[in-house]
Design an enzyme around this catalytic site. Structure first.
Site, mmCIF file in Angstrom:
data_model
loop_
_atom_site.group_PDB
_atom_site.id
_atom_site.type_symbol
_atom_site.label_atom_id
_atom_site.label_comp_id
_atom_site.label_asym_id
_atom_site.label_seq_id
_atom_site.Cartn_x
_atom_site.Cartn_y
_atom_site.Cartn_z
ATOM 1 N N ASP A 1 -2.770 58.380 5.186
ATOM 2 C CA ASP A 1 -1.848 59.353 5.781
ATOM 3 C C ASP A 1 -0.721 58.584 6.464
ATOM 4 O O ASP A 1 -0.541 57.395 6.212
ATOM 5 C CB ASP A 1 -2.574 60.296 6.752
ATOM 6 C CG ASP A 1 -3.301 59.538 7.868
ATOM 7 O OD1 ASP A 1 -2.948 58.364 8.150
ATOM 8 O OD2 ASP A 1 -4.227 60.119 8.471
ATOM 9 N N ARG B 1 -4.964 45.972 -2.560
ATOM 10 C CA ARG B 1 -4.435 44.611 -2.404
ATOM 11 C C ARG B 1 -4.477 43.835 -3.720
ATOM 12 O O ARG B 1 -3.565 43.070 -4.033
ATOM 13 C CB ARG B 1 -5.252 43.887 -1.326
ATOM 14 C CG ARG B 1 -4.776 42.479 -1.008
ATOM 15 C CD ARG B 1 -5.519 41.930 0.199
ATOM 16 N NE ARG B 1 -5.295 40.505 0.298
ATOM 17 C CZ ARG B 1 -6.258 39.586 0.308
ATOM 18 N NH1 ARG B 1 -7.527 39.961 0.235
ATOM 19 N NH2 ARG B 1 -5.965 38.308 0.406
ATOM 20 N N TRP C 1 -5.559 48.924 11.428
ATOM 21 C CA TRP C 1 -4.236 49.375 11.855
ATOM 22 C C TRP C 1 -4.283 50.813 12.357
ATOM 23 O O TRP C 1 -3.435 51.219 13.147
ATOM 24 C CB TRP C 1 -3.257 49.284 10.683
ATOM 25 C CG TRP C 1 -2.788 47.907 10.341
ATOM 26 C CD1 TRP C 1 -1.630 47.305 10.767
ATOM 27 C CD2 TRP C 1 -3.431 46.960 9.484
ATOM 28 N NE1 TRP C 1 -1.533 46.046 10.227
ATOM 29 C CE2 TRP C 1 -2.624 45.809 9.442
ATOM 30 C CE3 TRP C 1 -4.619 46.978 8.762
ATOM 31 C CZ2 TRP C 1 -2.956 44.685 8.688
ATOM 32 C CZ3 TRP C 1 -4.960 45.858 8.017
ATOM 33 C CH2 TRP C 1 -4.139 44.724 7.988
ATOM 34 N N THR C 2 -5.260 51.572 11.881
ATOM 35 C CA THR C 2 -5.382 52.988 12.243
ATOM 36 C C THR C 2 -6.827 53.313 12.594
ATOM 37 O O THR C 2 -7.750 52.571 12.232
ATOM 38 C CB THR C 2 -4.930 53.902 11.088
ATOM 39 O OG1 THR C 2 -5.775 53.682 9.957
ATOM 40 C CG2 THR C 2 -3.483 53.629 10.708
ATOM 41 N N HIS D 1 -1.123 42.183 -5.261
ATOM 42 C CA HIS D 1 -0.975 40.736 -5.361
ATOM 43 C C HIS D 1 -0.728 40.283 -6.795
ATOM 44 O O HIS D 1 -0.095 39.245 -7.010
ATOM 45 C CB HIS D 1 -2.215 40.043 -4.779
ATOM 46 C CG HIS D 1 -2.191 39.955 -3.291
ATOM 47 N ND1 HIS D 1 -2.541 38.815 -2.603
ATOM 48 C CD2 HIS D 1 -1.840 40.856 -2.345
ATOM 49 C CE1 HIS D 1 -2.423 39.028 -1.305
ATOM 50 N NE2 HIS D 1 -1.997 40.271 -1.129
ATOM 51 N N HIS E 1 -0.812 50.209 5.102
ATOM 52 C CA HIS E 1 -1.649 49.614 6.139
ATOM 53 C C HIS E 1 -2.445 50.672 6.892
ATOM 54 O O HIS E 1 -3.252 50.335 7.753
ATOM 55 C CB HIS E 1 -0.784 48.832 7.135
ATOM 56 C CG HIS E 1 -0.669 47.388 6.787
ATOM 57 N ND1 HIS E 1 0.233 46.550 7.406
ATOM 58 C CD2 HIS E 1 -1.348 46.629 5.906
ATOM 59 C CE1 HIS E 1 0.098 45.334 6.904
ATOM 60 N NE2 HIS E 1 -0.847 45.359 5.991
ATOM 61 N N THR E 2 -2.225 51.914 6.556
ATOM 62 C CA THR E 2 -3.105 52.951 7.098
ATOM 63 C C THR E 2 -4.538 52.733 6.614
ATOM 64 O O THR E 2 -5.484 53.241 7.209
ATOM 65 C CB THR E 2 -2.601 54.351 6.679
ATOM 66 O OG1 THR E 2 -3.285 55.341 7.426
ATOM 67 C CG2 THR E 2 -2.820 54.605 5.205
ATOM 68 N N ASP F 1 4.650 44.360 11.090
ATOM 69 C CA ASP F 1 4.523 45.794 11.364
ATOM 70 C C ASP F 1 5.520 46.204 12.443
ATOM 71 O O ASP F 1 6.232 47.201 12.300
ATOM 72 C CB ASP F 1 3.107 46.127 11.846
ATOM 73 C CG ASP F 1 2.039 45.819 10.815
ATOM 74 O OD1 ASP F 1 2.274 46.086 9.621
ATOM 75 O OD2 ASP F 1 0.973 45.307 11.197
#
Length: 430
Positions: A289, A116, A281-282, A120, A249-250, A310
């Site tokens: 992955d 991030r 998210w996962t 950013h 986002h994984t 998403d």
């Protein structure tokens, strides 16, 4: 739990010392990160604050707009150390810094927040502005307080504290390069693809050169797909790149007390690693992955987060083409992601030298072409087996073989030999 993260008193002292070096003494006592529930002082790190350092999520759709209150601060910059104009990073120091980042990742599990951080810094780029640094992008501006306190950057002070000791150790590396090096290394160390990076980014020199607030995207806009396009098209990215980048986002978790999104805790986050809590998210939120795309498509697990941006990936017709592809084909996702990440990391950057600095040893090169006699047939008439064997015998006579290609152009050599023989024949005939 054995995998729960703890930092030693020496590590705490190191982080606290880094903060002391970064902020002028007159500013230290006044700069803090605030939220309705807590305040994080730069000059002291509580146990809960250290947990925050270790578990800050990768938020947003590539960037998650924070609803939390902005940083309250006085003074001009996060760092008083400004890189001189035209400063090129040292290749050897970049390589050493990468190894230190790998060690940092092993002990703090800070992969998401480092990704991030790089995004950013680069994501403020505006392709319609030609001048540097007004165009924004990967220029190290995020180290300055005026940009650090933008609402979308809440929590990134933690990332800066984590990598500042590395910057102090390797003074021949710019902040702009360090942010992107940390981001790419975090992806690779989490099991993601190798990012084709180059370095040599020049840092801006002061906070007056930081971009204005509002260039980073929201996570829950009224029209998610249109909003993503507005923001990422401004950066010069296309639909495929938007979807590919979203796949990061994984990694990471979202905490409602910081961002306004996600659950306080789920079955996947209650035991860490790092500080427990938040919503991912996962299921394996420190593994890179293609499960992000699979999980969004199935929508079967209420403990996994799906933001409006998403969900838009499988609702918008153009985005859906790529999202479906990546859900089925991880290799395709890795390839497209690596290219998109590299492109993002270069946005708006000014390089010195202009071509950039590679730090990977022995980059892959194309192998010489192997011998295939039939390839040199003319039209529809293929060479006879006798002719193929003759050519192959001549090819091998000068050191070539199907398993040992010649570095020179053998067939060009044959043409030259034929031409020379023709000239000699003509001369002898006369």
């Amino acid at each position: 739990m054995a995998d729960r993260l703890s930092l030693s008193s020496a590590s705490m002292a190191s982080l606290s010392g880094a903060a002391s070096r970064l902020i002028p003494s007159a500013t230290k006592a006044r700069l803090s990160l605030s939220s309705p529930s807590h305040t994080l002082s730069l000059t002291s790190l509580s146990s809960s604050s250290l947990k925050c350092l270790r578990s800050s999520p990768l938020l947003s759709h590539v960037f998650l707009r924070q609803s939390r209150s902005p940083v309250r601060a006085t003074g001009e910059s996060f760092s008083t150390v400004a890189s001189p104009k035209g400063f090129a990073s040292d290749p050897d120091q970049l390589k050493s810094a990468r190894e230190d980042i790998k060690e940092l990742l092993k002990t703090t599990f800070c992969h998401p927040i480092l990704v991030r951080l790089g995004w950013h810094d680069a994501g403020t780029y505006n392709k319609d502005i030609e001048e540097w640094p007004q165009r924004g992008g990967a220029n190290g501006s995020l180290r300055f307080e005026v940009e650090l306190k933008h609402a979308a950057n809440a929590g990134l002070l933690n990332a800066l504290k984590l990598i500042q000791p590395i910057k102090d150790k390797y003074t021949g590396v710019t902040y702009a390069d360090l942010f992107q090096l940390a981001s790419a290394t975090a992806i690779e160390e989490a099991g993601g693809p190798k990012i084709p990076m180059k370095y040599g980014r020049v840092d801006i020199s002061g906070p007056e050169q930081c971009p204005e607030e509002g260039r980073l995207p929201d996570a829950g806009p009224p029209t998610p797909a249109a909003h993503l396009r507005d923001v990422f098209y401004r950066m010069g990215l296309n639909d495929k790149e938007i979807v590919a980048l979203s796949g990061a986002h994984t990694l990471g978790r979202s905490r409602p007390e910081r961002s306004g999104w996600g659950k306080p805790e789920t079955k996947y986050t209650k035991d860490g690693p790092g500080a427990p809590g938040g919503q991912s998210w996962t299921a394996q939120w420190l593994k890179f992955d293609n499960s992000y795309f699979k999980d969004i498509k199935e929508r079967r697990d209420e403990d996994l987060l799906v933001l409006p941006t998403d969900a838009a990936l499988f609702e918008d017709p153009s985005f859906k083409v790529y999202a479906e592809k990546y859900a089925e084909d991880q290799d395709a996702f890795f390839k497209d992601y690596a290219e998109a990440h590299a492109k993002l990391s270069n946005l708006g950057a000014k390089f010195d030298p202009p071509e950039g600095i590679p730090i990977d040893d022995n980059p892959a090169k194309g192998e010489p072409e192997k011998f295939v006699a039939a390839k040199y047939s003319s039209g529809k008439k293929e060479l006879s087996e006798t002719m193929k064997q003759k050519i192959r015998a001549e090819y091998e006579a000068i050191g070539g073989s199907p398993d040992k290609p010649l570095q020179s152009n053998y067939f060009l050599n044959i043409i030259i030999v034929i031409a020379v023989l023709a000239i000699l024949t003509s001369l002898l005939g006369n």
